[in-house]
Write an enzyme that holds these catalytic residues in place. Sequence first.
Site, PDB file in Angstrom:
ATOM      1  N   ASP A  53       0.894  -1.205  -0.235  1.00 49.42           N
ATOM      2  CA  ASP A  53      -0.055   0.020  -0.056  1.00 49.42           C
ATOM      3  C   ASP A  53       0.841   1.247   0.035  1.00 49.42           C
ATOM      4  O   ASP A  53       1.622   1.483   0.982  1.00 49.42           O
ATOM      5  CB  ASP A  53      -0.906   0.075   1.469  1.00 49.42           C
ATOM      6  CG  ASP A  53      -1.880   1.309   1.269  1.00 49.42           C
ATOM      7  OD1 ASP A  53      -1.574   2.306   0.349  1.00 49.42           O
ATOM      8  OD2 ASP A  53      -2.825   1.184   2.056  1.00 49.42           O
ATOM      9  N   SER A 132       0.167  12.709 -14.594  1.00 49.58           N
ATOM     10  CA  SER A 132      -0.996  12.929 -15.384  1.00 49.58           C
ATOM     11  C   SER A 132      -0.981  14.230 -16.195  1.00 49.58           C
ATOM     12  O   SER A 132      -0.315  15.423 -15.853  1.00 49.58           O
ATOM     13  CB  SER A 132      -2.374  12.792 -14.472  1.00 49.58           C
ATOM     14  OG  SER A 132      -3.370  12.978 -15.402  1.00 49.58           O
ATOM     15  N   TYR A 145      -7.814  15.345  -7.776  1.00 49.91           N
ATOM     16  CA  TYR A 145      -6.963  14.320  -8.654  1.00 49.91           C
ATOM     17  C   TYR A 145      -5.892  15.377  -9.214  1.00 49.91           C
ATOM     18  O   TYR A 145      -4.649  15.125  -8.722  1.00 49.91           O
ATOM     19  CB  TYR A 145      -7.657  13.570  -9.670  1.00 49.91           C
ATOM     20  CG  TYR A 145      -6.954  12.918 -10.412  1.00 49.91           C
ATOM     21  CD1 TYR A 145      -6.476  11.760  -9.894  1.00 49.91           C
ATOM     22  CD2 TYR A 145      -6.735  13.440 -11.962  1.00 49.91           C
ATOM     23  CE1 TYR A 145      -5.683  10.986 -10.736  1.00 49.91           C
ATOM     24  CE2 TYR A 145      -5.699  12.594 -12.661  1.00 49.91           C
ATOM     25  CZ  TYR A 145      -5.408  11.269 -12.177  1.00 49.91           C
ATOM     26  OH  TYR A 145      -4.519  10.429 -13.063  1.00 49.91           O
ATOM     27  N   LYS A 149      -1.645  15.244  -8.743  1.00 49.69           N
ATOM     28  CA  LYS A 149      -0.724  14.964  -9.776  1.00 49.69           C
ATOM     29  C   LYS A 149       0.115  16.346  -9.818  1.00 49.69           C
ATOM     30  O   LYS A 149       1.489  16.240 -10.349  1.00 49.69           O
ATOM     31  CB  LYS A 149      -1.435  14.791 -10.964  1.00 49.69           C
ATOM     32  CG  LYS A 149      -2.190  13.342 -10.827  1.00 49.69           C
ATOM     33  CD  LYS A 149      -1.318  12.180 -10.737  1.00 49.69           C
ATOM     34  CE  LYS A 149      -1.962  10.839 -10.642  1.00 49.69           C
ATOM     35  NZ  LYS A 149      -1.025   9.774 -10.601  1.00 49.69           N
TER      36      LYS A 149
END
Length: 257
Positions: A53, A132, A145, A149
Site C-alpha cells: 500500500d 497525469s 486529482y 498530480k
Amino acid sequence: MTVALVTGGAGGIGAAVCARLAALGHTVVVADLDLEAAERVAKEVGGTAVRTDVSDPADNHAMVAHAVAAHGGLDVLVLGAGIQSDVPPDPGLDVARYRRALGVNLDGVVFGVDAATPALRDSGGQVVVNASLAALGPELANPVYALTKAAAVAYVRAMSTPLARAGVRINAICPGFTDTPFLGITARLMRKQKFPLLSPDEVALAVETVVTGDGTGEAWALVAGRPAAPYRFPDVPTTMLPDGTEVVLKPFLSAKQ
Ligand SMILES: NC(=O)c1ccc[n+]([C@@H]2O[C@H](COP(=O)([O-])OP(=O)(O)OC[C@H]3O[C@@H](n4cnc5c(N)ncnc54)[C@H](O)[C@@H]3O)[C@@H](O)[C@H]2O)c1
C-alpha cells in the site's frame, strides 16, 4: 542484471510498464495493493510480486527491501500506483476520500522516493513518476486529482537537483486519457465522441524513452496522436527592485548552506 520496481504494477498502465521493462532486460518487482493480480503480472514477466500500500511508509520500505533481498538491488523505480479522487468539485468535501487520494497519489510518490533513494544511490538509478496531463492544465471535473498530480510533478522537479547530487535521476510522465479500468464509465463516453485514448503500451513506451534517456527533472507530456515530449514550463517571473533591476537568488539547497 538491472532491477526495476513498479508500484501499481498490476494495473492497466503498470502491467504494460512491467512488460516493457522486462523486455528491456530488467528483472521486475510488481508492487501493488492487489497481490493476486501482481503475482499474475510477475509470472508473465518473470519477476516477483510484493503486496504494497503505497500510502504506508513502512510498505514502501518493505517493497524496496524485497527488491534488494530478492534481486540484489534497485535500478529503476516507477511510481505508478494511483486512484481517482472521487471528490467532486462541489461543496461538502468528503474528507476521507480527499485524504485517501492524497495518500495514494502524493504520499505514494514522496514515501516511494524516500524509501528507495539509498538503494538507487548505490546503483546510480532513477525514478519515473506516473503523474497525469491533469498536472499541467486545469482538470475541471476532478480538482483534487489534479492537485495530487500537480504536486507530484512539482516534487519531481524540485527533487531533481538534490537527487542528482546522489547520482539519481527523477522524471515524471504526464499521460492524457488512457484506456484502462481507471477511466470507468468515462472511457465509454469518450469512445462515443470518437475521442482517441492512449493505450497502456503507448504510455509504457514513453516510460522506456525516459528510462533509456539521460534527462532529469522533466515532465513528459503524452497525448494520443503526438510523440511524447518534455513539457516546456513557462519562465517564473523574476523579482524586481523598485528601480526596475531584476534580482536573481543564487540557488541553495538547504538553510544549512
Ligand atoms: N488511465 C488514465 O487515463 C490515466 C491518465 C493519466 C495518468 N494515469 C495515472 O496512471 C497510473 C496508473 O493508472 P491506470 O490507468 O493503470 O489505473 P488502474 O486502475 O488500471 O491501475 C492502478 C493500479 O494501482 C493499484 N493501486 C491502487 N491503490 C494502490 C495503493 N494504495 N498501493 C499500491 N497500489 C495501488 C491498483 O491495485 C491498480 O493495480 C495512476 O497513477 C493514474 O493516476 C492514468
